[in-house]
Design an enzyme around this catalytic site. Structure first.
Site, PDB file in Angstrom:
ATOM      1  N   ASP A   1      22.198  91.677  38.356  1.00  0.00           N
ATOM      2  CA  ASP A   1      20.887  91.093  38.054  1.00  0.00           C
ATOM      3  C   ASP A   1      19.993  91.065  39.295  1.00  0.00           C
ATOM      4  O   ASP A   1      18.779  90.884  39.183  1.00  0.00           O
ATOM      5  CB  ASP A   1      21.002  89.699  37.421  1.00  0.00           C
TER       6      ASP A   1
ATOM      7  N   HIS B   1      23.167  89.239  47.516  1.00  0.00           N
ATOM      8  CA  HIS B   1      24.188  89.141  46.457  1.00  0.00           C
ATOM      9  C   HIS B   1      24.188  90.457  45.676  1.00  0.00           C
ATOM     10  O   HIS B   1      23.120  90.955  45.307  1.00  0.00           O
ATOM     11  CB  HIS B   1      23.813  87.952  45.557  1.00  0.00           C
TER      12      HIS B   1
ATOM     13  N   GLU C   1      25.510  91.189  42.669  1.00  0.00           N
ATOM     14  CA  GLU C   1      25.586  91.220  41.204  1.00  0.00           C
ATOM     15  C   GLU C   1      24.362  91.951  40.636  1.00  0.00           C
ATOM     16  O   GLU C   1      23.264  91.900  41.188  1.00  0.00           O
ATOM     17  CB  GLU C   1      25.706  89.796  40.628  1.00  0.00           C
TER      18      GLU C   1
ATOM     19  N   HIS D   1      16.933  82.624  40.750  1.00  0.00           N
ATOM     20  CA  HIS D   1      16.617  82.414  39.327  1.00  0.00           C
ATOM     21  C   HIS D   1      15.828  81.116  39.170  1.00  0.00           C
ATOM     22  O   HIS D   1      16.198  80.092  39.763  1.00  0.00           O
ATOM     23  CB  HIS D   1      17.891  82.247  38.486  1.00  0.00           C
TER      24      HIS D   1
ATOM     25  N   ASP E   1      21.857  83.024  44.309  1.00  0.00           N
ATOM     26  CA  ASP E   1      22.037  82.277  43.059  1.00  0.00           C
ATOM     27  C   ASP E   1      22.042  80.756  43.235  1.00  0.00           C
ATOM     28  O   ASP E   1      21.815  80.006  42.282  1.00  0.00           O
ATOM     29  CB  ASP E   1      23.382  82.657  42.420  1.00  0.00           C
TER      30      ASP E   1
ATOM     31  N   TYR F   1      23.245  75.301  34.836  1.00  0.00           N
ATOM     32  CA  TYR F   1      23.490  76.474  35.691  1.00  0.00           C
ATOM     33  C   TYR F   1      24.692  76.225  36.600  1.00  0.00           C
ATOM     34  O   TYR F   1      25.594  77.054  36.719  1.00  0.00           O
ATOM     35  CB  TYR F   1      22.213  76.701  36.492  1.00  0.00           C
TER      36      TYR F   1
ATOM     37  N   HIS G   1      28.570  82.702  44.171  1.00  0.00           N
ATOM     38  CA  HIS G   1      29.803  82.587  43.434  1.00  0.00           C
ATOM     39  C   HIS G   1      30.627  83.877  43.466  1.00  0.00           C
ATOM     40  O   HIS G   1      31.595  84.012  42.751  1.00  0.00           O
ATOM     41  CB  HIS G   1      29.482  82.212  41.962  1.00  0.00           C
TER      42      HIS G   1
ATOM     43  N   HIS H   1      26.597  86.274  30.060  1.00  0.00           N
ATOM     44  CA  HIS H   1      28.076  86.274  30.023  1.00  0.00           C
ATOM     45  C   HIS H   1      28.635  85.040  29.306  1.00  0.00           C
ATOM     46  O   HIS H   1      29.480  84.334  29.863  1.00  0.00           O
ATOM     47  CB  HIS H   1      28.749  86.324  31.397  1.00  0.00           C
TER      48      HIS H   1
HETATM   49 FE1  FEO Z   1      25.436  86.104  40.460  1.00  0.00          FE
HETATM   50 FE2  FEO Z   1      22.208  85.936  39.513  1.00  0.00          FE
HETATM   51  O1  FEO Z   1      23.821  86.761  39.889  1.00  0.00           O
END
Ligand code: FEO
Length: 396
Positions: free
Chosen positions: A82, A78, A80, A225, A164, A192, A145, A24
């Protein structure tokens, strides 16, 4: 990458995304990983999944540890994509008894995948579930987030599964923080934070306070991550505290775009003036430095000084893009400054100051502009402007 046992009966079963170069608008020059975890106990639990394109990697890793159909629960920390993108396919194979997530996460998953028949079990702050030998405690990490975000803690292992939070975008065959170059590790961690968590400084402070108040003993942070923290847990927590509290170093960034080199000359003179005050300075041309690297340098800088020439009664598009990006990230407690050259319409410094006013920067002076090419006298003024900025940085 093969699964790895990170604690007794706790396995990394995620996937490495070697090719990702943009997240993004954030440049991920080292790729990333999506770290899912499997806990094998009387009840077997999968924590999060991976990006949809890598679902086969996830399932192959799970199969090396256990038969996926033996997974009893899935915890979604989470929503999201990913981390949730592989859920539809995984659910067809796993058929879990329950999917544990927050109420907001349940809503988000339904809005993403449009299937209300999934076996959701809504949990909230302070809830826990017994697995046999191990327990999972859940803590809300709202707006870290996303609104539905939570973290999971396994007290028997002193293990925080942090979604995250505390991650880095870094694809590597290594899984632990102590196995990689430390300079790169902390640069990627700062990048990050700067590019994902900077707008959420207040929730970050609340989350860190919660960790402290609950006196969680943590000797490993399993992030979603990048590298798992097991060496310097206190250091990364302290860095999140520093970054989210707005504490800055005696450092400045001079960020500029340039057309025929006049604004570049001004930027360099300002940089020299700042450095003359023993303030560390980075002078960054937006044509050669990605916005997400610039914002990383800005993270622990006290001052962000912006320069652009005028083109068509406006600033250059490189600076326009950077300002849009920075406006979203909302760096706080910064000193600002503006400069640039112009041909016949002296507009750039005004536009730059409007952005900085919106971000409540403490702007030094009225900014500096010059027509066409700066004279030695103008460059001396730029140097003196830098001196003034350097003194303001030293004054705190
Ligand atoms: Fe907020 Fe790694 O996704």
């Amino acid at each position: 990458m093969k699964p790895l046992e990170i604690k007794k009966n706790v396995y990394w079963v995620g996937a490495v995304d070697w090719d990702l170069r943009d997240f993004h608008g954030y440049s991920t020059e080292k790729g990333t990983s999506y770290n899912a975890y499997l806990v094998v106990d009387k009840k077997t639990v999968l924590f999060d999944t991976v990006k949809v394109e890598l679902q086969k990697d996830l399932l192959a890793n799970i199969r090396q540890v256990t038969d996926p159909s033996k997974i009893d629960y899935i915890v979604v920390n989470h929503a999201e994509m990913d981390h949730s993108g592989s859920l539809p396919e995984v659910l067809k194979i796993v058929k879990p008894e329950k999917i544990f997530c927050t109420a907001k996460c349940k809503d988000a998953l339904i809005q993403h995948f449009h299937d209300e028949s999934w076996p959701f079990e809504v949990i909230k702050e302070g809830d826990s579930i017994e697995l046999g030998q191990k327990t999972i405690q859940f803590f809300d990490s709202k707006m870290m987030h996303w609104p539905e975000s939570m973290v999971s803690y396994i007290p028997e292992d002193n293990l925080l599964i942090s979604n995250d939070i505390f991650g880095q975008h870094w694809a590597t065959s290594e899984r632990f923080d102590d196995k990689v170059d430390q300079g790169e590790l902390y640069w990627q961690s700062a990048k990050y934070y700067a590019n994902i968590f900077m707008p959420f400084a207040t929730p970050a402070q609340k989350f860190l306070k919660k960790l402290k108040e609950n006196d969680l003993k943590i000797d490993m942070i399993a992030v979603d991550h990048g590298l798992i923290w097991r060496k310097d847990i206190d250091k990364i927590i302290e860095l999140y505290d520093k970054w989210s509290s707005g504490r800055a170093d005696k450092k400045a960034v001079v960020v500029y775009d340039t057309m025929w080199g006049s604004t570049k000359k001004m930027a360099r003179a300002i940089g020299k003036g700042i450095a003359s005050q023993d303030v560390s300075v980075q002078v960054l041309d937006l044509r050669f430095n990605h916005r997400s690297d610039v914002i990383t340098e800005a993270l622990d800088s006290r001052a962000i000084i912006l320069g652009s020439p005028v083109m068509n009664n406006n600033i250059l598009p490189g600076m326009g893009g950077f300002l849009t990006y920075m406006k979203g990230l909302r760096p706080k407690d910064k000193i600002g400054g503006a400069f640039g050259s112009y041909g016949w319409s002296d507009k750039a410094t005004k536009i730059l100051k409007e952005y900085m006013d919106d971000l409540k920067f403490d702007i030094i002076g009225d900014g500096l502009s010059t027509q066409y090419v700066p004279t030695d006298d103008v460059l001396n003024q730029c140097y003196e402007y830098g001196v003034e900025i350097g003194k303001a940085v030293n004054a705190g």
